[in-house]
Design a protein around this motif. Structure first.
Motif, PDB file in Angstrom:
ATOM      1  N   ILE A   1       0.855  -1.196   0.000  1.00  0.00           N
ATOM      2  CA  ILE A   1       0.000   0.000   0.000  1.00  0.00           C
ATOM      3  C   ILE A   1       0.890   1.245   0.000  1.00  0.00           C
ATOM      4  CG2 ILE A   1      -1.796  -1.196   1.316  1.00  0.00           C
ATOM      5  CD1 ILE A   1      -1.038   0.800   3.649  1.00  0.00           C
ATOM      6  N   HIS A   2       0.270   2.383  -0.320  1.00  0.00           N
ATOM      7  CA  HIS A   2       0.959   3.675  -0.196  1.00  0.00           C
ATOM      8  C   HIS A   2       0.746   4.188   1.213  1.00  0.00           C
ATOM      9  CE1 HIS A   2       2.401   4.616  -4.173  1.00  0.00           C
ATOM     10  NE2 HIS A   2       1.281   4.141  -4.683  1.00  0.00           N
ATOM     11  N   LEU A   3       1.829   4.584   1.856  1.00  0.00           N
ATOM     12  CA  LEU A   3       1.768   5.177   3.185  1.00  0.00           C
ATOM     13  C   LEU A   3       2.491   6.500   3.076  1.00  0.00           C
ATOM     14  CD1 LEU A   3       0.758   4.413   6.038  1.00  0.00           C
ATOM     15  CD2 LEU A   3       3.044   3.627   6.527  1.00  0.00           C
ATOM     16  N   LYS A   4       1.728   7.571   3.038  1.00  0.00           N
ATOM     17  CA  LYS A   4       2.274   8.897   2.707  1.00  0.00           C
ATOM     18  C   LYS A   4       2.891   8.781   1.311  1.00  0.00           C
ATOM     19  CE  LYS A   4       2.652  10.359   7.434  1.00  0.00           C
ATOM     20  NZ  LYS A   4       3.454  10.776   8.532  1.00  0.00           N
ATOM     21  N   GLU A   5       4.139   9.175   1.122  1.00  0.00           N
ATOM     22  CA  GLU A   5       4.728   9.108  -0.221  1.00  0.00           C
ATOM     23  C   GLU A   5       5.475   7.802  -0.455  1.00  0.00           C
ATOM     24  OE1 GLU A   5       5.935  12.092   1.769  1.00  0.00           O
ATOM     25  OE2 GLU A   5       3.864  12.648   1.354  1.00  0.00           O
ATOM     26  N   LYS A   6       5.523   6.942   0.538  1.00  0.00           N
ATOM     27  CA  LYS A   6       6.285   5.695   0.444  1.00  0.00           C
ATOM     28  C   LYS A   6       5.346   4.505   0.269  1.00  0.00           C
ATOM     29  CE  LYS A   6      10.261   7.637   1.480  1.00  0.00           C
ATOM     30  NZ  LYS A   6      11.340   7.734   0.565  1.00  0.00           N
ATOM     31  N   GLN A   7       5.948   3.390  -0.147  1.00  0.00           N
ATOM     32  CA  GLN A   7       5.195   2.143  -0.203  1.00  0.00           C
ATOM     33  C   GLN A   7       5.626   1.267   0.965  1.00  0.00           C
ATOM     34  OE1 GLN A   7       4.904   0.215  -4.083  1.00  0.00           O
ATOM     35  NE2 GLN A   7       5.748   2.079  -4.961  1.00  0.00           N
ATOM     36  N   VAL A   8       4.657   0.526   1.512  1.00  0.00           N
ATOM     37  CA  VAL A   8       4.914  -0.377   2.620  1.00  0.00           C
ATOM     38  C   VAL A   8       4.226  -1.702   2.293  1.00  0.00           C
ATOM     39  CG1 VAL A   8       4.569  -0.791   5.089  1.00  0.00           C
ATOM     40  CG2 VAL A   8       5.002   1.520   4.273  1.00  0.00           C
ATOM     41  N   GLY A   9       4.905  -2.813   2.596  1.00  0.00           N
ATOM     42  CA  GLY A   9       4.326  -4.126   2.370  1.00  0.00           C
ATOM     43  C   GLY A   9       3.899  -4.766   3.677  1.00  0.00           C
ATOM     44  N   PHE A  10       2.778  -5.474   3.642  1.00  0.00           N
ATOM     45  CA  PHE A  10       2.260  -6.178   4.809  1.00  0.00           C
ATOM     46  C   PHE A  10       2.199  -7.669   4.492  1.00  0.00           C
ATOM     47  CE2 PHE A  10       0.779  -1.884   5.342  1.00  0.00           C
ATOM     48  CZ  PHE A  10       0.875  -1.655   6.698  1.00  0.00           C
ATOM     49  N   VAL A  11       2.882  -8.478   5.308  1.00  0.00           N
ATOM     50  CA  VAL A  11       2.900  -9.921   5.105  1.00  0.00           C
ATOM     51  C   VAL A  11       1.596 -10.520   5.631  1.00  0.00           C
ATOM     52  CG1 VAL A  11       4.072 -12.089   5.679  1.00  0.00           C
ATOM     53  CG2 VAL A  11       5.399 -10.007   5.364  1.00  0.00           C
ATOM     54  N   VAL A  12       0.947 -11.348   4.791  1.00  0.00           N
ATOM     55  CA  VAL A  12      -0.282 -12.045   5.180  1.00  0.00           C
ATOM     56  C   VAL A  12      -0.153 -13.523   4.793  1.00  0.00           C
ATOM     57  CG1 VAL A  12      -1.692  -9.959   4.960  1.00  0.00           C
ATOM     58  CG2 VAL A  12      -1.483 -11.517   3.001  1.00  0.00           C
ATOM     59  N   ASP A  13      -0.956 -14.377   5.428  1.00  0.00           N
ATOM     60  CA  ASP A  13      -0.879 -15.810   5.150  1.00  0.00           C
ATOM     61  C   ASP A  13      -1.286 -16.135   3.718  1.00  0.00           C
ATOM     62  OD1 ASP A  13       0.032 -16.401   7.680  1.00  0.00           O
ATOM     63  OD2 ASP A  13      -1.946 -16.886   8.464  1.00  0.00           O
ATOM     64  N   GLU A  14      -2.299 -15.458   3.244  1.00  0.00           N
ATOM     65  CA  GLU A  14      -2.697 -15.599   1.845  1.00  0.00           C
ATOM     66  C   GLU A  14      -3.619 -14.450   1.489  1.00  0.00           C
ATOM     67  OE1 GLU A  14      -6.263 -18.568   0.957  1.00  0.00           O
ATOM     68  OE2 GLU A  14      -4.941 -19.425   2.469  1.00  0.00           O
ATOM     69  N   ALA A  15      -3.595 -14.061   0.238  1.00  0.00           N
ATOM     70  CA  ALA A  15      -4.506 -13.032  -0.280  1.00  0.00           C
ATOM     71  C   ALA A  15      -5.151 -13.654  -1.499  1.00  0.00           C
ATOM     72  CB  ALA A  15      -3.749 -11.760  -0.629  1.00  0.00           C
ATOM     73  N   SER A  16      -6.400 -14.069  -1.337  1.00  0.00           N
ATOM     74  CA  SER A  16      -6.964 -14.976  -2.325  1.00  0.00           C
ATOM     75  C   SER A  16      -7.996 -14.374  -3.260  1.00  0.00           C
ATOM     76  CB  SER A  16      -7.582 -16.166  -1.598  1.00  0.00           C
ATOM     77  OG  SER A  16      -8.492 -15.716  -0.630  1.00  0.00           O
ATOM     78  N   GLN A  17      -8.687 -13.343  -2.846  1.00  0.00           N
ATOM     79  CA  GLN A  17      -9.797 -12.913  -3.674  1.00  0.00           C
ATOM     80  C   GLN A  17     -10.142 -11.451  -3.436  1.00  0.00           C
ATOM     81  OE1 GLN A  17     -12.274 -15.582  -0.762  1.00  0.00           O
ATOM     82  NE2 GLN A  17     -13.654 -14.796  -2.276  1.00  0.00           N
ATOM     83  N   VAL A  18     -10.968 -10.936  -4.342  1.00  0.00           N
ATOM     84  CA  VAL A  18     -11.545  -9.609  -4.193  1.00  0.00           C
ATOM     85  C   VAL A  18     -13.051  -9.805  -4.112  1.00  0.00           C
ATOM     86  CG1 VAL A  18     -11.909  -7.374  -5.302  1.00  0.00           C
ATOM     87  CG2 VAL A  18      -9.682  -8.497  -5.474  1.00  0.00           C
TER      88      VAL A  18
END
Length: 152
Positions: free
Chosen positions: A78-95
């Motif tokens: 995601i964008h956090l202010k002007e930077k990008q930050v990644g968040f580790v999750v077990d799985e991201a499967s659907q929208v």
């Protein structure tokens, strides 16, 4: 009837959702480079197409058991202010699309800083999805530290 799209991800078998408009991308987990003197929930940094991105382990941040990385592990960027930050999750499967009428406010029993990042509870036919705003998962002080990490 208004509806929003949410990226659904799992932590410890529970379903969470984040507004798709806040997600830049979802990528496979890459080995991180550890950075000294960072909060325990910061796994390190990665180089994603030439950009240094701090990686936050959501299970550590939420004080859940961290069983490690596996083939379904993903990073939600995601964008956090002007930077990008990644968040580790077990799985991201659907929208999923969730209508406003199927979203309830966060329960009153969730108090303090935690309630700030829980935007609501999505009710689906057979499950409940805790809706999060990942921008508010970190305190302002933690965000500053994360910004410093990505300025390496």
């Amino acid at each position: 009837m208004a509806e929003c799209q949410y990226v659904i991800f799992k932590l410890e078998g529970e379903s969470y959702g984040v507004d798709i408009m806040n997600v830049k991308e979802i990528t496979e987990y890459k080995q991180t480079v550890k950075v000294p003197n960072t909060p325990n929930f910061v796994d390190g940094i990665i180089n994603l197409r030439g950009e240094i991105i701090p990686i936050i382990n959501l299970k550590k941040r939420f004080h859940l058991e961290d069983i490690g990385i596996h083939s379904d592990t993903r990073v939600i960027v995601i964008h956090l202010k002007e930077k990008q930050v990644g968040f580790v999750v077990d799985e991201a499967s659907q929208v999923l699309r969730i209508t406003e009428e199927n979203i309830e406010p966060a329960p009153d029993m969730i108090v303090g800083v935690d309630k700030k990042y829980i935007t609501g509870v999505g009710k689906l036919e057979d499950k409940i999805v805790l809706l999060l705003d990942l921008e508010y998962v970190l305190t302002d002080e933690e965000k500053e530290k994360i910004q410093e990490i990505s300025e390496f």
